[in-house]
Structure formats: C-alpha cells, structure tokens
Motif scaffolding. Sequence first.
Motif, PDB file in Angstrom:
ATOM      1  N   GLN A 231       0.852  -1.208   0.000  1.00 38.79           N
ATOM      2  CA  GLN A 231       0.000   0.000   0.000  1.00 38.79           C
ATOM      3  C   GLN A 231       0.888   1.258   0.000  1.00 38.79           C
ATOM      4  OE1 GLN A 231      -1.086  -2.442   2.724  1.00 38.79           O
ATOM      5  NE2 GLN A 231      -2.036  -3.469   1.028  1.00 38.79           N
ATOM      6  N   GLY A 232       0.363   2.382   0.501  1.00 38.10           N
ATOM      7  CA  GLY A 232       1.144   3.611   0.423  1.00 38.10           C
ATOM      8  C   GLY A 232       0.895   4.500   1.616  1.00 38.10           C
ATOM      9  N   SER A 233       1.709   5.538   1.701  1.00 42.31           N
ATOM     10  CA  SER A 233       1.707   6.417   2.865  1.00 42.31           C
ATOM     11  C   SER A 233       0.322   7.012   3.182  1.00 42.31           C
ATOM     12  CB  SER A 233       2.699   7.546   2.576  1.00 42.31           C
ATOM     13  OG  SER A 233       2.861   8.348   3.668  1.00 42.31           O
ATOM     14  N   GLN A 234      -0.422   7.377   2.131  1.00 40.08           N
ATOM     15  CA  GLN A 234      -1.726   8.023   2.386  1.00 40.08           C
ATOM     16  C   GLN A 234      -2.795   7.009   2.783  1.00 40.08           C
ATOM     17  OE1 GLN A 234      -1.053  11.042   2.510  1.00 40.08           O
ATOM     18  NE2 GLN A 234       0.809  10.821   1.303  1.00 40.08           N
ATOM     19  N   LEU A 235      -2.431   5.709   2.770  1.00 43.98           N
ATOM     20  CA  LEU A 235      -3.354   4.678   3.252  1.00 43.98           C
ATOM     21  C   LEU A 235      -2.971   4.216   4.653  1.00 43.98           C
ATOM     22  CD1 LEU A 235      -3.802   2.496   0.012  1.00 43.98           C
ATOM     23  CD2 LEU A 235      -5.519   3.983   1.058  1.00 43.98           C
ATOM     24  N   ASP A 236      -1.985   4.865   5.261  1.00 39.95           N
ATOM     25  CA  ASP A 236      -1.549   4.480   6.605  1.00 39.95           C
ATOM     26  C   ASP A 236      -2.681   4.697   7.617  1.00 39.95           C
ATOM     27  OD1 ASP A 236       0.834   3.929   8.493  1.00 39.95           O
ATOM     28  OD2 ASP A 236      -0.096   5.733   9.334  1.00 39.95           O
ATOM     29  N   ILE A 237      -2.805   3.761   8.538  1.00 42.23           N
ATOM     30  CA  ILE A 237      -3.910   3.810   9.509  1.00 42.23           C
ATOM     31  C   ILE A 237      -3.882   5.072  10.367  1.00 42.23           C
ATOM     32  CG2 ILE A 237      -2.585   2.307  11.097  1.00 42.23           C
ATOM     33  CD1 ILE A 237      -6.341   2.116  10.932  1.00 42.23           C
ATOM     34  N   ASP A 238      -2.689   5.577  10.684  1.00 42.63           N
ATOM     35  CA  ASP A 238      -2.595   6.770  11.531  1.00 42.63           C
ATOM     36  C   ASP A 238      -2.469   8.060  10.733  1.00 42.63           C
ATOM     37  OD1 ASP A 238      -2.376   5.946  14.455  1.00 42.63           O
ATOM     38  OD2 ASP A 238      -1.018   4.542  13.466  1.00 42.63           O
ATOM     39  N   HIS A 239      -1.657   8.025   9.687  1.00 46.92           N
ATOM     40  CA  HIS A 239      -1.310   9.274   8.997  1.00 46.92           C
ATOM     41  C   HIS A 239      -1.972   9.436   7.641  1.00 46.92           C
ATOM     42  CE1 HIS A 239       1.605  10.349  12.043  1.00 46.92           C
ATOM     43  NE2 HIS A 239       1.911   9.073  12.099  1.00 46.92           N
ATOM     44  N   GLY A 240      -2.761   8.440   7.233  1.00 46.70           N
ATOM     45  CA  GLY A 240      -3.417   8.514   5.938  1.00 46.70           C
ATOM     46  C   GLY A 240      -4.723   9.285   6.020  1.00 46.70           C
ATOM     47  N   THR A 241      -5.527   9.145   4.968  1.00 46.01           N
ATOM     48  CA  THR A 241      -6.771   9.907   4.861  1.00 46.01           C
ATOM     49  C   THR A 241      -7.902   9.157   5.593  1.00 46.01           C
ATOM     50  OG1 THR A 241      -7.029   8.864   2.695  1.00 46.01           O
ATOM     51  CG2 THR A 241      -6.163  11.099   2.730  1.00 46.01           C
ATOM     52  N   TYR A 242      -7.718   9.019   6.900  1.00 46.98           N
ATOM     53  CA  TYR A 242      -8.642   8.282   7.756  1.00 46.98           C
ATOM     54  C   TYR A 242     -10.067   8.830   7.649  1.00 46.98           C
ATOM     55  CZ  TYR A 242     -10.157   5.734  11.895  1.00 46.98           C
ATOM     56  OH  TYR A 242     -10.794   4.876  12.755  1.00 46.98           O
ATOM     57  N   PRO A 243     -11.096   8.005   7.549  1.00 49.67           N
ATOM     58  CA  PRO A 243     -11.107   6.534   7.660  1.00 49.67           C
ATOM     59  C   PRO A 243     -10.863   5.795   6.341  1.00 49.67           C
ATOM     60  CG  PRO A 243     -13.358   7.327   7.481  1.00 49.67           C
ATOM     61  CD  PRO A 243     -12.475   8.554   7.425  1.00 49.67           C
ATOM     62  N   TYR A 244     -10.557   6.521   5.271  1.00 49.29           N
ATOM     63  CA  TYR A 244     -10.366   5.856   3.967  1.00 49.29           C
ATOM     64  C   TYR A 244      -8.927   5.371   3.843  1.00 49.29           C
ATOM     65  CZ  TYR A 244     -14.860   8.010   3.246  1.00 49.29           C
ATOM     66  OH  TYR A 244     -16.177   8.371   3.393  1.00 49.29           O
ATOM     67  N   VAL A 245      -8.573   4.428   4.673  1.00 46.77           N
ATOM     68  CA  VAL A 245      -7.206   3.937   4.780  1.00 46.77           C
ATOM     69  C   VAL A 245      -7.241   2.423   4.936  1.00 46.77           C
ATOM     70  CG1 VAL A 245      -6.305   6.045   5.843  1.00 46.77           C
ATOM     71  CG2 VAL A 245      -7.316   4.286   7.305  1.00 46.77           C
ATOM     72  N   THR A 246      -6.084   1.807   4.930  1.00 47.40           N
ATOM     73  CA  THR A 246      -6.022   0.395   5.271  1.00 47.40           C
ATOM     74  C   THR A 246      -5.800   0.296   6.780  1.00 47.40           C
ATOM     75  OG1 THR A 246      -5.144  -1.751   4.612  1.00 47.40           O
ATOM     76  CG2 THR A 246      -3.533   0.056   4.793  1.00 47.40           C
ATOM     77  N   SER A 247      -5.598  -0.917   7.309  1.00 48.26           N
ATOM     78  CA  SER A 247      -5.600  -1.069   8.766  1.00 48.26           C
ATOM     79  C   SER A 247      -4.216  -1.282   9.348  1.00 48.26           C
ATOM     80  CB  SER A 247      -6.486  -2.251   9.150  1.00 48.26           C
ATOM     81  OG  SER A 247      -7.736  -2.107   8.542  1.00 48.26           O
ATOM     82  N   SER A 248      -3.181  -0.974   8.572  1.00 46.56           N
ATOM     83  CA  SER A 248      -1.834  -1.226   9.087  1.00 46.56           C
ATOM     84  C   SER A 248      -0.953   0.003   8.899  1.00 46.56           C
ATOM     85  CB  SER A 248      -1.221  -2.437   8.380  1.00 46.56           C
ATOM     86  OG  SER A 248      -1.065  -2.179   7.001  1.00 46.56           O
ATOM     87  N   THR A 249       0.251  -0.086   9.424  1.00 47.83           N
ATOM     88  CA  THR A 249       1.236   0.986   9.292  1.00 47.83           C
ATOM     89  C   THR A 249       2.007   0.776   8.002  1.00 47.83           C
ATOM     90  OG1 THR A 249       1.418   1.128  11.662  1.00 47.83           O
ATOM     91  CG2 THR A 249       3.232   2.066  10.413  1.00 47.83           C
ATOM     92  N   THR A 250       1.775   1.662   7.049  1.00 49.52           N
ATOM     93  CA  THR A 250       2.380   1.472   5.720  1.00 49.52           C
ATOM     94  C   THR A 250       3.690   2.250   5.589  1.00 49.52           C
ATOM     95  OG1 THR A 250       1.153   3.360   4.876  1.00 49.52           O
ATOM     96  CG2 THR A 250       0.102   1.217   4.660  1.00 49.52           C
ATOM     97  N   LEU A 251       4.117   2.894   6.667  1.00 49.67           N
ATOM     98  CA  LEU A 251       5.331   3.727   6.642  1.00 49.67           C
ATOM     99  C   LEU A 251       6.557   2.861   6.916  1.00 49.67           C
ATOM    100  CD1 LEU A 251       3.819   6.571   8.857  1.00 49.67           C
ATOM    101  CD2 LEU A 251       3.716   6.330   6.361  1.00 49.67           C
TER     102      LEU A 251
END
Length: 435
Positions: A231-251
């Motif tokens: 995945q990618g940085s903007q899908l990160d659970i904490d720093h991505g475009t929450y809630p439109y993110v995945t459920s893990s740390t992608t960083l």
Amino acid sequence: MTVVAVVGSQWGDEGKGKVVDLLTDAADLVVRFQGGNNAGHTLVVGGESYALHLVPSGILHPGKRALVGNGVVVDPDVLIGEIDDLAARGVEVTPGNFTVSASAHVIMPYHRMLDGARERPPAGDCAGGRVVIGTTGRGIGPCYEDKASRQGLRMGDLLLPERFSSRAGAALLEKNALFRTLYALPEVGLPELEALRERWAARLAPFIGDARAVLWEALSAGRNVLFEGAQGSQLDIDHGTYPYVTSSTTLSGGACGGAGAPPRSLGKVLGLVKAYTTRVGEGPFPTEVAGPFGERLREAGREYGTTTGRPRRCGHLDAVAVRTAVALSGITSLAVTKLDVLRGLGPLKIAESYRLDGELVRHMPPDIRDLARCEPVYRDCDGFGEDISGARRLSDLPGAARRYLDCLEELCGAPLGLVSVGPERGETVLLEKFF
Ligand code: IMP
C-alpha cells in the motif's frame, strides 16, 4: 550490510513490484511487514509474469530468503495457493527459503464475511452513519481489529489444536451474534473452522516459525535486507486519509513493529512515486481528474487493480502527498515509476501546495474535512511525445521529461534514486547503488 525499506509514497499501486524485484538481486533477505493479500505485485522475471499477494518477491530468486513478518495478516488459503502456483512453475518454496512468523495473524472466513457485510450499506435510514471504504474485501480490517482486541488467532495457533478451538470458539460467539442480528448472514460453525485448521496446519506447518530470529541473524551476519512495503503512505492507519485507509502501518517505521527490525537498522528508505497519482476505493483525492485526461491516464497506465480489477481513479502528481510521505517515512531517495505513461498526454501539472482558507499548505492536513476543502496549486510542466523506454541515463531523456523530473525532485523534497521508463526490468535509469 545495508538495510533498505521500500515504501509507497502515494495511495499504493506505485509499481513496487518491479522496483523490489530490481533491488532483490543484491538483497539476501526480503521481508514483508504489514498488510496482507490486499496487496498485489506483478513481476516479470525471466520472461515469466508472476502475480504475488503474500509471498515476498525474493522467492523468485535462487539463494534468497523470504519472510512474512508478524505484522502481516495471512489468509492461509491464499498462501497455500501461491506456494502451489510457484511450485507448478518450478519455483521451490521450502522451509529453507521461506518463513512465515508464528505471530502473524490469520485471516479467518468470518473476517472476510464482516469486511464484505460492512461494505454493503443497509437500505434505508440506517445507512446514515456507516462509512463505505471501498476495501479490497479480503478481511484485512476485521483481522487487524481482532489482533488489537486480543481475540485474534495467530499462525502459531494453527499448530495447537486445543488452543485454536477454544480461541476460535470464543471469537465465534461474538461474530455469530453480529451475523445473526445485524448482517443477516449465516452463522459459522466451529467444526468448519477446525477442519480448516487441520488442512492449513498440514500444509503450512513447515514454514511457520520465528521470523524475527531469522531477521536478527541476517542483521548480525551483515546481510543485505530489503523490507517490502505494501500500500502507500496516504493509506496508513494513523497518517493517511482516515477513515479511507487500510488497517496497518504502511510507513517505513512499520518494519520495526511488523518484523522486529530495530529502528536504527533501517539504513535507506526508498519512496516509490508514480509519475502521476492514482487511488482505488473511496476518499479524498485533491488532484483527481475525472475528465478525458484522467481516462487517458487510466488506459495508458493500465490502471486497474491487480487484486480486485477495479478501475483506479487517476490524476496529476501531488507533491504535497509525496512530501508528507518523505517526512513520515524518512525517505532518503525517490523511485519514480511509469514516467513513460505520460508520453503524449500533453501539458503536465504537479501540485506544489494546497490552498486552504486562503493560506498555502505544504503537507497533507491530518483531517479529511480540511483535505476536502483544499484546492491544489499547480506548477505547469511541458509534456513530451518521445518514446523514452530506451533511456538508461537522465541525459537520454528529452528535455521536457528531465524538467518534469527536476520539478518533481524539487517539490517532493528528496533526491531521485531511480526512474522507471517501462515495465521491463532493464527499462530503468539507475541513479543510486542501493546495496
Ligand atoms: P483494505 O486494505 O482491503 O481494508 O482496503 C482499505 C483501503 O485501502 C481501500 O481504499 C483499498 O482500495 C485500499 N488498498 C488496500 N490495499 C491496496 C493496495 O495494495 N493498493 C492500493 N490500494 C489499496
């Protein structure tokens, strides 16, 4: 010894497969640390195309080891399918070259059921508060939920029938209540899960082990280690475009929690940047272009999901998003992919900042309500019409393509490490020695 982490700096699908494969030549160990089979890499090795969702691509290279770390969520049927497909094509997966962490969580059938049910909003008023994310439907989110609430089953539990049965039985109490009362789905029986456990254990037992120990041994022996982000940085659970993110740390930091890598071991972080931007699923996307330019990008770049086949939303390169990823992951250099796709698309644009309430912002706002109000401020760039797939040095590129890369590098805030000018391995301008 060098340790390199490869991470996506946009919304995923940056073309990590090819880059990871290139770097794998010099790596001894290739490690997945987050996500699951929501990811998908297509690799062309020796003229053969492979689509891998779980097994790290290092497996395709003789003499390398591949690890699935504790931070990954594993669908055992998908893993068995990949091992079988690889074997059928002459790639041996053995306990000597592949280990899956005993602590990695198992995606159970009820996780997929929940993922699917939540993505179907109920008819009528009660749809109101429900957020449809546009997930891949693989059960990723519900599996990570159970991990966090300490209800999960781990790969090691597949080898312990009694523990598996008691934990799966406890999980079913809650899941079946939800299926019955909220989602009108059939209940899942424990014997069904026990039969699965038996089948999974019979196939996967030789591969389940202490992946951390393999990593630590490689690090202390001075081996080259490659962390393969998904995945990618903007899908990160904490720093991505929450809630439109995945459920893990992608960083890049996900490699620490998700594989047991000491933070100081991460030497280089290569941030993947597609030469334009795509996103699958819902959520804000400031540089999206819905009209003909977006459609031409989708066709030229074959922007359809490897995992789900969904058409990807397309738009201009967003340097604000990439700059944010550079800050979050400590990206030391950028790998620009699919530059060739921009050929013949006419004048190009890169978003250099956003305008929000009359102010210029240089990083993604942490809340999507603000992001939705951001207007991209573009830098105009000339397009190019030449075939660039033969370029092997920057000086082989036409002036306009070089100026586009200069602009990208300046605006994103990290130096170029490589530029991909075509899907084949050799179609690459290599600017840095990674290992
Ligand atoms: P999930 O990871 O299946 O829960 O999906 C959550 C969001 O992440 C959705 O918008 C997906 O489209 C997106 N997503 C998950 N994996 C990938 C990927 O590998 N590439 C691009 N988007 C992804």
